[in-house]
Design a protein around this motif. Structure first.
Motif, short mmCIF file in Angstrom:
data_model
loop_
_atom_site.label_atom_id
_atom_site.label_comp_id
_atom_site.label_asym_id
_atom_site.label_seq_id
_atom_site.Cartn_x
_atom_site.Cartn_y
_atom_site.Cartn_z
N UNK A 1 0.87 -1.31 -0.07
CA UNK A 1 -0.12 -0.02 -0.06
C UNK A 1 0.88 1.34 0.00
N UNK A 2 1.99 1.26 0.84
CA UNK A 2 2.74 2.44 0.71
C UNK A 2 3.52 2.76 -0.57
N UNK A 3 3.94 1.67 -0.99
CA UNK A 3 4.75 1.86 -2.26
C UNK A 3 3.56 2.30 -3.53
N UNK A 4 2.44 1.59 -3.41
CA UNK A 4 1.54 1.90 -4.48
C UNK A 4 1.13 3.26 -4.15
N UNK A 5 0.79 3.87 -3.00
CA UNK A 5 0.32 5.16 -2.72
C UNK A 5 1.50 6.27 -3.22
#
Length: 542
Positions: free
Chosen positions: A398-402
């Motif tokens: 989620x962090x990388x995608x965000x």
């Protein structure tokens, strides 16, 4: 017409008298064995786990004896070997005896169990029966005999899952209140360790016990604890959290005003300082009162290590707690209102990262914090085999995608991650939850007024903490009100040989001394010891 109303009134009075008579007769045990067994079956719904065993123990054919117990709540060897077999083969019961003599003979000469008592009240009888005791009825006697046969399957003593330490005891409390109390008895071997028990809950009738050391604890604290426990009027107590929420001083606060633990050594240390422990049957978590704010940053391992190592670790916990509260808020205030606080090179990097982010910093921080809280809650509810993996993978993905989608900046992901790790470094889980809630308030204040909002929120937080009480004891003591004597065991820990007195606000004034004089370690030369082989007296001198 008048006679009709008179008859109707008389009929109501008669039925009322019959109901009162019936209720009075059912309050006490009948002399008829068959009638008593019908009452037992009716009150328990003829449940299959209620075992009724009828015995013939005398040559008198008219005298019958029945043993009633609950399967699963009793210790099977105690019932079969020391109760049933003893009654069937005992020579004192082989003769012809009167029913009035049977209970006395069984109690004094036959049953080799502890806790034997006569009961003639149905309420007390069912309470003992459903607690694991066995009930002995004799036909023709309106009194029953209660024998202590508590047992059944219970969880063995294991290492506690909370308050983990590298050095210290590996024993943790269980769900059995008797086992928990005995563990404290093994640690504190003094007759001044007093225990008072009661039952709370109109339906569950849960066993609750308070424990304190007489002569060390203040009598006012014990009186207040018992007063609050006796005020509880609720149908069920399923965990010590029920008790905590019903007897705490302040309800409108995110901070815990009572401490809870599943470590016996931690409870023993608090008892020796003058606190009161509350045991609840069915839970491994024991409540400790009163609780202070600084107490939630102390670990039981601090007292097992050297004072310099323990002091450094405690100071680190305080820094970590502050970071977990103000970390994201400080980033939001600096990037939104106070860019001059950020070094120029770092400001250029942060500005370049935020150039593609469409959301304000405060919304960005709230979004990331809420997302992380969702992941943390989901990892707690998932099975252990996949819970940890799901939280780590979810946070990374989620962090990388965000970041790649341009919703949040990489710097915000780093800030939220550091804050999350900092919240896990606090020894007490309850104070860590409080920090998570207060963090959102600081983020909103920083997003509205910047550093001025943070300072205002910090002042409100300090005033709120100073206004709290835990069973009458100031929550921020010994910092507010200031008590120099107690500062040696707050954010720093004095050496063990310097713990001369107990906390004055908690302990009794008549027993403050906890160690003798001259306990500081001295080198051998100072004690008059010889460090060389000279004069050793081994007989080999030439």
């Amino acid at each position: 017409m008048v006679s009709f109303f008179k008859q109707k009134r008389q009929g109501k009075q008669e039925t009322k008298k019959e109901e009162e008579k019936r209720s009075k007769t059912t309050d006490y045990i009948e002399s008829s064995l068959s009638a008593n067994m019908e009452i037992v079956k009716q009150r328990t719904g003829n449940s299959p786990d209620i075992i009724i065993r009828t015995l013939k123990i005398s040559k008198n054919p008219e005298m019958k004896t029945t043993i009633v117990y609950v399967q699963g709540l009793i210790d099977n060897p105690s019932v079969t070997d020391f109760l049933i077999e003893s009654m069937m083969k005992n020579p004192h019961l082989s003769e012809k005896i009167l029913p009035q003599e049977a209970l006395e003979v069984i109690s004094e000469d036959v049953v080799s169990l502890g806790g034997v008592a006569n009961v003639n009240d149905w309420e007390k009888l069912f309470l003992a029966l459903l607690s694991g005791d066995s009930i002995i009825f004799v036909d023709g006697i309106g009194t029953a005999l209660v024998a202590s046969t508590k047992g059944g399957e219970r969880r063995s003593i294991q290492e506690p899952s909370t308050h983990l330490t590298v050095r210290g005891s590996r024993e943790g409390f269980t769900e059995s209140i008797e086992t928990n109390i005995s563990m404290l008895r093994r640690i504190i071997n003094t007759p001044d360790l007093w225990i008072e028990s009661m039952k709370i809950g109109t339906v569950t009738k849960t066993d609750v016990s308070i424990m304190y050391i007489n002569g060390i604890v203040k009598k006012g604290i014990v009186t207040e604890v018992k007063k609050r426990l006796k005020r509880i009027n609720i149908d069920s107590i399923l965990e010590s959290g029920y008790i905590e929420q019903l007897i705490e001083d302040q309800v409108m606060t995110p901070f815990p005003t009572m401490n809870h633990t599943e470590r016996p050594d931690m409870v023993a240390g608090n008892l020796l300082e003058g606190r009161v422990a509350i045991f609840v049957n069915g839970t491994p978590f024991v409540l400790v009162a009163p609780a202070l704010f600084v107490q939630f940053f102390q670990s039981v391992e601090d007292y097992y290590n050297r004072f310099d190592i323990a002091s450094a670790t405690r100071f680190l916990r305080i820094i970590v707690f502050i970071i977990s509260i103000v970390g994201p808020a400080l980033y939001v205030a600096a990037t939104t209102f106070h860019q001059e606080m950020i070094p120029t090179k770092l400001l250029v990097i942060v500005a370049a990262q935020r150039e593609t982010v469409p959301l304000p910093a405060v919304i960005e921080a709230l979004l990331m914090e809420i997302t992380f809280e969702i992941l943390r809650e989901a990892s707690l509810r998932m099975p252990k085999a996949v819970g940890g993996t799901m939280s780590i993978v979810g946070a990374l993905v989620i962090g990388q995608a965000a970041v790649q989608a341009g919703i949040v900046s990489p710097a915000m992901v780093i800030i939220v991650s550091i804050t999350a790790i900092a919240s896990f470094a606090t020894p007490s889980y309850s104070i860590a939850i409080s920090a998570r809630l207060v963090r959102f308030a600081f983020i909103i204040c920083a997003g509205v007024l910047g550093l001025y909002g943070m300072i205002l929120a910090f002042i409100i937080l300090i005033v709120h903490l100073c206004s709290l009480r835990s069973f009458g004891v100031p929550y921020m003591s010994p910092l507010a009100p200031l008590n120099p004597q107690g500062l040696g065991d707050t954010f720093f820990r004095r050496p063990m040989w310097a713990f001369k007195e107990r906390p004055k606000l908690i302990s009794s004034k008549g027993n403050l001394k906890r160690e003798g004089d001259n306990q500081r370690p001295l080198p051998p030369e100072s004690r008059g010891m010889k460090t060389s082989d000279e004069g050793s007296g081994d007989g080999n001198e030439s």
